[in-house]
Design a protein around this motif. Structure first.
Motif, PDB file in Angstrom:
ATOM      1  N   THR A  52       5.921  -7.655   0.012  1.00 40.50           N
ATOM      2  CA  THR A  52       5.107  -6.477   0.293  1.00 40.50           C
ATOM      3  C   THR A  52       5.815  -5.273  -0.336  1.00 40.50           C
ATOM      4  O   THR A  52       6.976  -5.378  -0.742  1.00 40.50           O
ATOM      5  N   PRO A  53       5.142  -4.130  -0.405  1.00 36.75           N
ATOM      6  CA  PRO A  53       5.834  -2.944  -0.914  1.00 36.75           C
ATOM      7  C   PRO A  53       7.034  -2.529  -0.060  1.00 36.75           C
ATOM      8  O   PRO A  53       7.915  -1.835  -0.526  1.00 36.75           O
ATOM      9  N   ASN A  54       7.054  -2.979   1.181  1.00 36.67           N
ATOM     10  CA  ASN A  54       8.189  -2.711   2.062  1.00 36.67           C
ATOM     11  C   ASN A  54       9.224  -3.803   1.819  1.00 36.67           C
ATOM     12  O   ASN A  54       8.986  -4.968   2.145  1.00 36.67           O
ATOM     13  N   SER A  97       2.654 -10.645   9.211  1.00 38.56           N
ATOM     14  CA  SER A  97       3.629  -9.839   8.496  1.00 38.56           C
ATOM     15  C   SER A  97       4.852  -9.684   9.394  1.00 38.56           C
ATOM     16  O   SER A  97       4.710  -9.399  10.579  1.00 38.56           O
ATOM     17  N   THR A 115       8.755  -7.908   9.697  1.00 33.06           N
ATOM     18  CA  THR A 115       9.719  -6.949   9.165  1.00 33.06           C
ATOM     19  C   THR A 115      11.089  -7.286   9.726  1.00 33.06           C
ATOM     20  O   THR A 115      11.276  -7.346  10.953  1.00 33.06           O
ATOM     21  N   ASP A 148      -1.220  -5.736   1.360  1.00 34.86           N
ATOM     22  CA  ASP A 148       0.216  -5.451   1.411  1.00 34.86           C
ATOM     23  C   ASP A 148       0.848  -5.862   2.737  1.00 34.86           C
ATOM     24  O   ASP A 148       1.977  -5.503   3.032  1.00 34.86           O
ATOM     25  N   SER A 153       3.611  -4.293   7.858  1.00 39.99           N
ATOM     26  CA  SER A 153       4.660  -4.020   6.874  1.00 39.99           C
ATOM     27  C   SER A 153       4.542  -2.619   6.310  1.00 39.99           C
ATOM     28  O   SER A 153       5.507  -2.062   5.802  1.00 39.99           O
ATOM     29  N   CYS A 154       3.370  -2.007   6.436  1.00 38.73           N
ATOM     30  CA  CYS A 154       3.161  -0.658   5.909  1.00 38.73           C
ATOM     31  C   CYS A 154       3.793   0.420   6.786  1.00 38.73           C
ATOM     32  O   CYS A 154       4.059   1.528   6.321  1.00 38.73           O
ATOM     33  N   CYS A 197       7.348   1.119   5.534  1.00 39.55           N
ATOM     34  CA  CYS A 197       7.492   1.051   4.087  1.00 39.55           C
ATOM     35  C   CYS A 197       7.966   2.388   3.526  1.00 39.55           C
ATOM     36  O   CYS A 197       7.453   3.442   3.916  1.00 39.55           O
ATOM     37  N   SER A 202       7.207   3.691   0.840  1.00 38.15           N
ATOM     38  CA  SER A 202       6.126   4.389   0.140  1.00 38.15           C
ATOM     39  C   SER A 202       4.945   4.723   1.050  1.00 38.15           C
ATOM     40  O   SER A 202       3.891   5.115   0.573  1.00 38.15           O
ATOM     41  N   SER A 203       5.120   4.609   2.376  1.00 37.26           N
ATOM     42  CA  SER A 203       3.995   4.856   3.289  1.00 37.26           C
ATOM     43  C   SER A 203       3.519   6.303   3.234  1.00 37.26           C
ATOM     44  O   SER A 203       2.318   6.567   3.312  1.00 37.26           O
ATOM     45  N   THR A 219       1.448   6.611   0.205  1.00 33.09           N
ATOM     46  CA  THR A 219       0.173   5.933   0.419  1.00 33.09           C
ATOM     47  C   THR A 219      -0.792   6.838   1.168  1.00 33.09           C
ATOM     48  O   THR A 219      -1.944   6.993   0.777  1.00 33.09           O
TER      49      THR A 219
END
Length: 192
Positions: A8-10, A62, A64, A139, A160-161, A164, A166-167, A170
């Motif tokens: 994922t992005p995370n 998901s 983490t 994601d 996972s967002c 993250c 990049s949250s 996003t």
């Protein structure tokens, strides 16, 4: 049974795809071992001692990892837990009982909405459902609408967002830009 995994992005999270439905509808996030008591599967994943978040989507789980956890050792443990769960066809949630374990409502508003904003809110929710939710689910996460007031949309990223790196991008660049384009009354998106 074969369980696929996706990054994922995370970087701390992995998405596990068991090849069958996980949640019949909606999604559910477990952000602590105490919250995970509502689900034998989530609790078993937390019991590894190296997990800080478990998220159930329509067809994925998901996970983490805690800071410093080694996915090389953790991934096979999570896969084994998922295999045991899905092969045994165990229930995803414990039955409601007197021990106080409940599944909390997903739609907790953070602002009081006005009836005159009903059309705007409907447009926002349709965009979230048709454009944003599928991308975020890809994601390993989900997005929860938390309210609209005075041009500001309140959202919560889950799974996972939620952790993250990049949250924020996003929310501010991706989702905010989309909502502003299609719903001119939207001036900002904030994390709730």
């Amino acid at each position: 049974m074969f369980i696929e995994t996706e990054t994922t992005p995370n970087p701390a999270a992995l998405k596990f795809l068991p090849g069958q439905p996980v949640m019949a509808s909606g999604s559910r996030e477990f952000a602590s071992p105490e919250a995970a008591e509502a689900s034998p599967l989530a609790q078993a994943i937390f019991d590894t001692g190296e997990v800080v978040n478990v998220f159930f989507g329509a067809d994925f789980v998901s996970v983490t990892a805690a800071p410093g956890a080694d996915w090389g050792a953790l991934k096979p443990q999570v896969i084994a837990i998922l295999l045991d769960h899905f092969v045994s066809e165990a229930p995803l949630f414990t039955a409601p009982s007197g021990n106080g374990i409940t599944v909390p409502p997903e739609d907790e508003a953070v602002v009081e909405e006005r009836p005159e904003d009903a059309e705007i809110i409907a447009a926002i929710n349709e965009l979230l459902e048709t454009r944003v939710r599928p991308a975020v689910a890809g994601d390993g996460g989900d997005i929860a609408y938390r309210g609209f007031r005075d041009g500001v949309v309140y959202l919560t990223l889950q799974g996972s967002c939620s952790g993250c790196p990049s949250s924020t991008a996003t929310l501010k660049h991706g989702i905010e830009g989309l909502l502003k384009h299609y719903v001119p009354e939207v001036v900002e998106v904030r994390a709730a």
